[in-house]
Design a protein around this motif. Structure first.
Motif, PDB file in Angstrom:
ATOM      1  N   ASP A 259       0.872  -1.182   0.000  1.00 20.12           N
ATOM      2  CA  ASP A 259       0.000   0.000   0.000  1.00 20.12           C
ATOM      3  C   ASP A 259       0.905   1.228   0.000  1.00 20.12           C
ATOM      4  OD1 ASP A 259      -1.800   2.025   0.349  1.00 20.12           O
ATOM      5  OD2 ASP A 259      -2.498   1.384   2.332  1.00 20.12           O
ATOM      6  N   GLY A 353     -14.377   2.151   3.827  1.00 23.41           N
ATOM      7  CA  GLY A 353     -13.257   3.084   3.863  1.00 23.41           C
ATOM      8  C   GLY A 353     -13.108   3.834   5.178  1.00 23.41           C
ATOM      9  N   SER A 384      -4.762   3.009   0.561  1.00 25.56           N
ATOM     10  CA  SER A 384      -5.161   4.247   1.228  1.00 25.56           C
ATOM     11  C   SER A 384      -4.814   5.451   0.355  1.00 25.56           C
ATOM     12  CB  SER A 384      -4.459   4.355   2.586  1.00 25.56           C
ATOM     13  OG  SER A 384      -3.049   4.318   2.417  1.00 25.56           O
ATOM     14  N   ARG A 388      -7.929   5.905  -3.587  1.00 21.72           N
ATOM     15  CA  ARG A 388      -8.185   4.608  -2.961  1.00 21.72           C
ATOM     16  C   ARG A 388      -8.743   3.625  -3.993  1.00 21.72           C
ATOM     17  NH1 ARG A 388     -12.501   2.088  -0.114  1.00 21.72           N
ATOM     18  NH2 ARG A 388     -11.782   0.833   1.659  1.00 21.72           N
TER      19      ARG A 388
END
Length: 429
Positions: A259, A353, A384, A388
């Motif tokens: 991520d 989210g 993130s 997203r």
């Protein structure tokens, strides 16, 4: 005379035509020879100069391509003495054949603030399989009240952290506590002390309690698989299905993905260098299923444990880093990347989210809802940041596509009644 000249012209034309045919016939084998020669040269070059990317490796090389998954930390620089010692221990554990138990069991490790509201459901799940599982419960806030005999006497009681410093006043311990104190004092230096008072969400104490649960369950040599569960987890399949799913494969189901956003790589601290480089930093769910070899490696680790304890925590360098989401994914990405499935077997819905996953209410619990969770065949990770996005991939079990999840969370206590009604139906599909 004219006839003779005409005859000569015909002969000349025939010779020219036959010559051109012979040359055209010669062209074909020449081009085939050139093409074959080129292919041979290409293959020899690929053999002498091995591919440097994973894609090329899978196409041209016969060697183990999983080596390309290992970060450059092992080859780009010389390792420190502490790293060398750690890697020697890890390699020895991985290369040592696992203990062949006559009665292999799954250790179910429950991490809960207090009473387990879904004990009646787990009682139904465990019933009839008493010799194939063991239960361990860590309650961080209050002593749980158990309703199932499978959970009675399985609590890991809270204790004070033991320190090896002289001159410190020691608290009086129970007989069981004194025995464990002696065990801790006998530990080699590289085995961290993991006795904790409590666990706080987002703090490193979460990792300490996970390790403590693993340590206690490793005392039983029959425990071969270790599943970490929360108080809001429920089973999605019957016991036999779960047992075979975990026992008949040689990987650990530890969630792990990249991520690049603020809640992924953005949490990385350069203070972790050189042992933990930024390109090796990973993220994942804390809810794991781990084979015995990997559980022992977690117990043996002190090097990376200290790095995350010191430099991955809330309010560190202006960042909020949560070690329970990064320590194990990063650790196994560096130590044994081909030994983990890079996914969890516990379903969690992060589609909203928010800081916490979606929690299910009683009205959500239907037979169709539970059946849909059972047959999900693709795992999804959400990155993130402003852009997203979800990254999905098939769930493979021994190289075959299979349902992803054995358990699911988060369920409110009010869902118990409906789950009990549907359990026998949805777990026998």
């Amino acid at each position: 005379m004219k006839a003779t000249r005409a005859w000569q012209r015909r002969i000349k034309d025939i010779l020219l035509m036959s010559g051109s045919r012979q040359r055209s016939r010669l062209k074909r084998p020449v081009w085939i020879i050139v093409l074959v020669t080129f292919v041979i040269i290409f293959l020899i070059t690929a053999f002498l100069y091995p591919p440097t990317t994973s894609a090329a490796c899978y196409i041209f090389s016969s060697r183990d391509c999983t080596l390309f998954n290992e970060p450059s930390i092992f080859t780009a620089r010389e390792l420190s003495d502490e790293e060398t010692r750690s890697h020697v221990v890890f390699r020895e554990i991985l290369n040592t054949p696992p203990i062949q138990s006559k009665n292999p069991k799954i250790a179910f490790l429950f991490l809960t603030p207090g009473t387990l509201h879904f004990e009646p459901l787990w009682d139904k799940f465990f019933r009839g399989h008493e010799d194939r599982f063991s239960v361990y419960v860590h309650a961080s806030r209050e002593k749980p009240v158990h309703t199932s005999h499978y959970f009675i006497g399985r609590d890991i009681h809270r204790e004070t952290v033991l320190k090896r410093k002289e001159g410190k006043k020691k608290k009086k311990l129970s007989k069981d506590g004194r025995a464990r104190a002696i065990l801790v004092l006998m530990m080699p230096p590289f085995v961290p002390q993991i006795l904790m008072n409590s666990v706080v969400w987002g703090k490193f104490s979460m990792v300490d309690i996970e390790r403590r649960l693993l340590a206690r369950s490793l005392l039983d040599p029959d425990n071969q698989q270790f599943v970490l569960l929360s108080d809001s987890c429920v089973p999605l399949h019957n016991f036999d299905y779960v047992y075979n799913y975990l026992m008949l494969t040689n990987v650990s189901f530890i969630d792990c993905f990249v991520d690049l956003g603020p809640h992924g790589t953005g949490r990385y601290s350069e203070r972790m260098m050189p042992e933990v480089e930024k390109n090796a930093f990973r993220k994942g769910s804390q809810w794991f299923s781990m084979k015995r070899q990997h559980a022992i490696i977690v117990m043996a680790d002190n090097l990376y444990y200290k790095k995350f304890k010191n430099y991955c925590k809330p309010h560190m360098d202006g960042r909020n880093c949560y070690s329970d989401e990064h320590y194990l994914p990063t650790f196994f990405n560096m130590i044994d990347p081909s030994g983990v499935a890079n996914r969890s077997v516990t379903y969690v819905d992060w589609s909203e989210g928010k800081w916490h996953p979606k929690a299910f209410r009683a009205q959500d619990i239907t037979f169709e809802f539970l059946k849909n969770l059972m047959f999900i065949e693709e795992s999804i990770h959400f990155t993130s940041g402003p852009q997203r996005r979800g990254i999905s991939g098939p769930c493979l079990w021994n190289s075959m596509k299979r349902p992803c999840y054995l358990f699911a969370r988060k369920f409110y206590p009010e869902t118990l009644h409906r789950l009990m009604i549907h359990f026998s139906n949805y777990t026998t599909i």
